[in-house]
Design an enzyme around this catalytic site. Structure first.
Site, PDB file in Angstrom:
ATOM      1  CE  LYS A  51      -2.344  -1.259   3.713  1.00  0.00           C
ATOM      2  NZ  LYS A  51      -1.483  -2.716   3.799  1.00  0.00           N
ATOM      3  CB  THR A  52       3.876   2.256   2.267  1.00  0.00           C
ATOM      4  OG1 THR A  52       2.988   2.007   3.259  1.00  0.00           O
ATOM      5  CG2 THR A  52       4.626   3.446   2.407  1.00  0.00           C
ATOM      6  CG  ASP A  78       0.358   3.183   6.735  1.00  0.00           C
ATOM      7  OD1 ASP A  78      -0.666   2.528   6.399  1.00  0.00           O
ATOM      8  OD2 ASP A  78       1.147   2.779   7.009  1.00  0.00           O
ATOM      9  CB  THR A  80      -4.844  -3.322   8.265  1.00  0.00           C
ATOM     10  OG1 THR A  80      -5.208  -2.701   9.354  1.00  0.00           O
ATOM     11  CG2 THR A  80      -3.487  -3.099   7.787  1.00  0.00           C
ATOM     12  NE  ARG A 139       6.629  -4.250   5.766  1.00  0.00           N
ATOM     13  CZ  ARG A 139       5.379  -3.473   6.046  1.00  0.00           C
ATOM     14  NH1 ARG A 139       4.384  -4.035   6.738  1.00  0.00           N
ATOM     15  NH2 ARG A 139       5.342  -2.461   5.478  1.00  0.00           N
TER      16      ARG A 139
END
Ligand code: ADP
Length: 348
Positions: A77-78, A122, A171, A230
């Site tokens: 997302k980032t 975020d 999230t 990640r």
């Protein structure tokens, strides 16, 4: 190197002190984060749709509509928010819901934005009500209301902002208030990555890190990475440490599998905490149904940690199911731990 010191190295890496881990992550993420849309692997539907939106906005010479990105942590997302700014040739200012304590914290950020700049928030579901309401006119009419003075002398002054694009990441879309959600024009949900996409990401990251890794090893890491880039990059970094110390030049399937085993990452990609959750469900609650609060309390974990980072993958991979009466372990979970399954799934 003795077996014992090698073991220590592996275990030590798993529990590196938080500060060092965070610093490593920053360095790692800066170099491994995709910066252009063409470098963003997987999530084909999102990428295709985003391409159209970016092209249309550029043709109209207008800023993009506000975008809400949702999905479990570590799925990009980032990275996407930064890519959007890169592709639109604009600047990005990044903050997060919990970091903005008062509406005043946002005034400086908002008034400094230029036309088309991206404001990335975020964990946007964690904004306070007051800050959220302050954002509404900024999103809708590019205006903010200052209140000056107090009591009977209080006055509201409107301040015009340059047209901006808010990119929010969450999230859990379910926790976003309806008025905030309604102010976004574009919604993208990121789902867990396939083994194919993850192994491509791993090969790309390995190249960036100067590692020599073969196809089979990349696939093995991908299979155990919980569908999450990640996690894949983190495992790759641990394998890099192992190979470096043992002076192994090429990472093959054997090296990858052995390191992952020693790190406590099993064939399903579960780490210690995943196994703790599943075992608790199986052994103490006889497979469920069990509420997430009970699980969190028994494990001494936050409900949010379980709901955001542990449960989504267990659900997606089919090890647990959500029912109206709580979470239930599936046959797959019983089998994974070699426990006989005696329930009838239809009951749930
Ligand atoms: P989120 O904001 O959803 O938690 P991030 O954007 O911070 O996730 O992604 C975590 C890391 O995973 C990034 O730094 C990057 O290295 C990697 N990553 C995520 N998505 C991709 C992708 N599609 N292609 C390549 N690498 C990715």
């Amino acid at each position: 190197m003795t077996e014992e010191s090698r073991h220590k190295l592996l275990k030590g890496n798993q529990f590196v002190d938080n500060q060092q881990e965070a610093e490593e992550e920053i360095v790692l993420n800066i170099s491994l984060r995709p910066s252009k849309l063409s470098e963003f692997i997987g999530q084909k539907d999102v990428v295709e749709n985003l391409k159209v939106c970016l092209t249309a906005a550029k043709q109209r010479k207008e800023p993009l509509e506000h975008i809400l990105l949702s999905g479990p942590p570590g799925l990009g997302k980032t990275s996407l928010a930064h890519i959007i700014a890169h592709e639109m040739h604009t600047k990005i200012t990044a903050t997060s819901g919990p970091a903005i304590e008062r509406a005043g914290d946002l005034i400086g950020i908002l008034t400094n934005l230029q036309k088309g700049d991206i404001l990335f928030i975020d964990e946007i579901h964690r904004l306070s009500k007051v800050v959220e309401e302050f954002l509404y006119p900024a999103m809708e009419n590019f205006q903010i209301d200052f209140v000056i003075d107090k009591g009977p002398y209080a006055k509201t002054i409107k301040f015009n902002l340059k047209p901006l694009t808010l990119v929010g990441a969450t999230t859990r879309t379910g926790l976003l208030s309806a008025p905030l959600r309604a102010r976004f024009g574009i919604f993208y949900h990121l789902d867990f990555y396939s083994v194919e996409d993850l192994s491509q990401i791993i090969k790309h990251s390995a190249k960036t890190l100067g590692m020599d890794i073969d196809e089979e090893a990349a696939r093995e890491i991908a299979r155990r990475a919980r569908g999450t880039p990640r996690v894949a990059n983190r495992l790759l970094r641990r394998i890099r440490d192992y190979a470096q110390v043992l002076k192994i030049n090429k990472i093959n399937l054997e090296v990858a599998a052995k390191t992952l085993d020693e790190l406590g990452i099993d064939k399903a990609g579960f780490d210690e905490i995943d196994r703790k959750v599943l075992k608790l469900m199986l052994e103490s609650f006889n497979g469920g149904p069990v509420g997430i609060e009970s699980l969190a309390a028994s494990l001494n974990e936050e409900v949010d940690t379980i709901a955001d980072t542990i449960e989504p993958y267990l659900l997606k991979a089919g090890y647990i199911k959500r029912t109206s009466r709580g979470r239930v372990a599936t046959k797959l979970a019983f089998e994974h731990f070699g426990i006989k399954y005696e329930k009838q799934e239809e009951l749930f």
